[in-house]
Design an enzyme around this catalytic site. Sequence first.
Site, mmCIF file in Angstrom:
data_model
loop_
_atom_site.group_PDB
_atom_site.id
_atom_site.type_symbol
_atom_site.label_atom_id
_atom_site.label_comp_id
_atom_site.label_asym_id
_atom_site.label_seq_id
_atom_site.Cartn_x
_atom_site.Cartn_y
_atom_site.Cartn_z
ATOM 1 N N GLU A 29 -129.477 -26.528 -34.675
ATOM 2 C CA GLU A 29 -128.908 -25.901 -33.486
ATOM 3 C C GLU A 29 -127.383 -25.909 -33.596
ATOM 4 O OE1 GLU A 29 -130.443 -24.259 -30.950
ATOM 5 O OE2 GLU A 29 -128.316 -23.833 -30.823
ATOM 6 N N ALA A 49 -122.646 -25.217 -28.603
ATOM 7 C CA ALA A 49 -121.674 -26.230 -28.183
ATOM 8 C C ALA A 49 -121.867 -26.470 -26.693
ATOM 9 C CB ALA A 49 -120.256 -25.747 -28.471
ATOM 10 N N LEU A 91 -124.852 -30.143 -41.142
ATOM 11 C CA LEU A 91 -123.820 -31.174 -41.318
ATOM 12 C C LEU A 91 -122.522 -30.523 -41.783
ATOM 13 C CD1 LEU A 91 -125.750 -34.065 -43.138
ATOM 14 C CD2 LEU A 91 -125.344 -33.770 -40.705
ATOM 15 N N CYS A 100 -121.627 -35.299 -31.773
ATOM 16 C CA CYS A 100 -122.041 -34.780 -33.079
ATOM 17 C C CYS A 100 -121.025 -34.902 -34.193
ATOM 18 C CB CYS A 100 -122.436 -33.324 -32.921
ATOM 19 S SG CYS A 100 -123.792 -33.157 -31.773
#
Length: 456
Positions: free
Chosen positions: A153, A156, A213, A268
Amino acid sequence: MDPVKVTKICCIGAGYCPHIIVTIVDLNQARVDAWNSPDFKLPIYEPGLEEVVREARGRNLFFSTDVDKGIEEADLIFVSVNTPTKKSGVGAGFAADLNYVELATRRIAQVARTSKIVVEKSTVPCRTAESMRTILEANSKPGCRFDILSNPEFLAEGTAITDLFKPDRVLIGSLQTPEGLSACQSLADVYANWVPKDRILTVGLWSSELSKLAANAMLAQRISSINALSAICEATGANIDEVAHAIGYDTRIGPKFLKASVGFGGSCFQKDILNLVYLSESLHLPEVAAYWRQVVEMNEHQKRRFSKRVVDTMFNTITGKRIAVLGFAFKADTGDTRESAAITLIRDFQSEKAYVNIYDPQVPHDQIWTDLAEASPLVPVETIQKQVRICSSAMEACQDAEAVVIATEWKEFNDIDWEQVYSRMNKPAFIFDGRLLVDAEKLRKIGFAVTTIGRP
Ligand code: UGA
C-alpha cells in the site's frame, strides 16, 4: 491486528464495487465496535473516510470479530496485520516483527476449506511471501490451494482517500507461474473497477515486496537530504525554501517531498529503512546498510539540532520557561502520533526543565500522555504531568509562554491571530517554526523573534 490500511483500501473497494462483499475482521472488539458505531465515531481520523464508510457499511462492507467466518467465506484475503520493529531477540531495533503475519497465515491455513488467494498487504521484508506460502502449503487440506500475492500500500495518512481513489500506481507481485499470474489477474480485475489499467503494475513477488521498502526509503532520503541542506542554509545565509524551489524545477528532481522540517515521523519511514538496513546486513552488504542507516541518523540529528537551537536562541536556558508546542501529530490531517518529531522535542524541553503547553486539533489527550510517558520511561508520570499541560486551543497554549514551537503544519495555525498571541506572551516572545509555516517577516513586524528551519 492493525486494520487501518486494509480498512481504507477495502472501504474504497467496497465503495466502487457494490458487487463485491468486503468483510474486515479484527480481533479487537472495541475497534470493530467503533467501526460499526451508529454515529460513525470511527477509530481513526482520516479526512473523507467517514463518507466512504457511510455509503458502503451494511450494504457490502462489514466489520466483524468473527475471523474464522471471514476467512471461510472469502475468495481473496488481505493480510494486513502490524509488522512493528522488533524490540528484542535477533534483529532487535531493526528487523520487522513477523509474528502477527505468521499467526494470521497459520489461522488461514487452519480454517480455510476452499482455495484462496492470500494477499500480503502488510509491509514486510523481502521474501516473506515465501514463508507464508510454505506455511499455507504445509497445512492445506486436500483440494484447497493457496496463491500468494504481494500488494503493498502506498497511501499516505491525511490524504489516504484521494490516494486510494486516484493512486499513482497499484503494485501487484506474484509468482511468474500460470497459477500465480492468474491470481494476479483476479486482483488486478478488482482494482480495474476504479484504477486505469496502465496504473496497475504487475511484477514478480520479490520485486513487489522490495519496492515498498524502496519507495519509503527514497522518500525519507529526500527529506533527510533537504534537512541536511537546511543545516547548511542556517550556517551560510541561504534560504532552504529558495533552494528547494530552485532544485525542484529540475524535472529530474521534481518539487515534491522537498519541504524541510523538524524531522520526518510516522509509523513507516523509520521502520522500513531500519528493515532495509537489517536486510542489507543480512545480505553482507555493510556499505549499503550504512548508507540507508544514515537517512535515519540524519533525521535524529535534525530533531536534536532543532531542540538545541531553541535552547541556544533563548539565551542558553529554558529552565522554568513556558514553551507552547503547536501540533503533536506526525503530520497535518491525522491524529496519528507514531514517531512524531513533537514527542522528541517535548522530551528534550522537559529534560531542560521547561514547562510545556501542548495543543493539537486531533490527537486525543490520553494518547499524548502515553507517548510522553513512553518517551521518558525513567521519569515518573507525576513529574511529566507537572511539567506538561494539554490545551484545547492554540491561544490557550500560548498564554504566558515565552516561546511558541510549531511542530505540525496544521492549516489552522495559519489563521492564528498572532497579534493576540503576542499580547498574551512573555517578552521577548520567540517563535520557532519547524514547518516553514508562518510568514516570518509579518511576525517580526509584530515584535516576535522568529527562528525558522533552514534560514539564518
Ligand atoms: C508514507 C509514504 O508517503 C506513503 O507512500 C506510504 O504508503 C506510507 O508512508 C506507508 O508506508 O504507510 P505517511 O507516513 O503517511 O506516508 O506520510 P508522509 O506524507 O510520507 O509523511 C511522512 C513524514 O515526512 C511526516 O512527518 C511529514 O511531515 C514529513 N515530510 C513529508 C517532511 O518533513 N517533508 C516533506 O517534504 C514531506
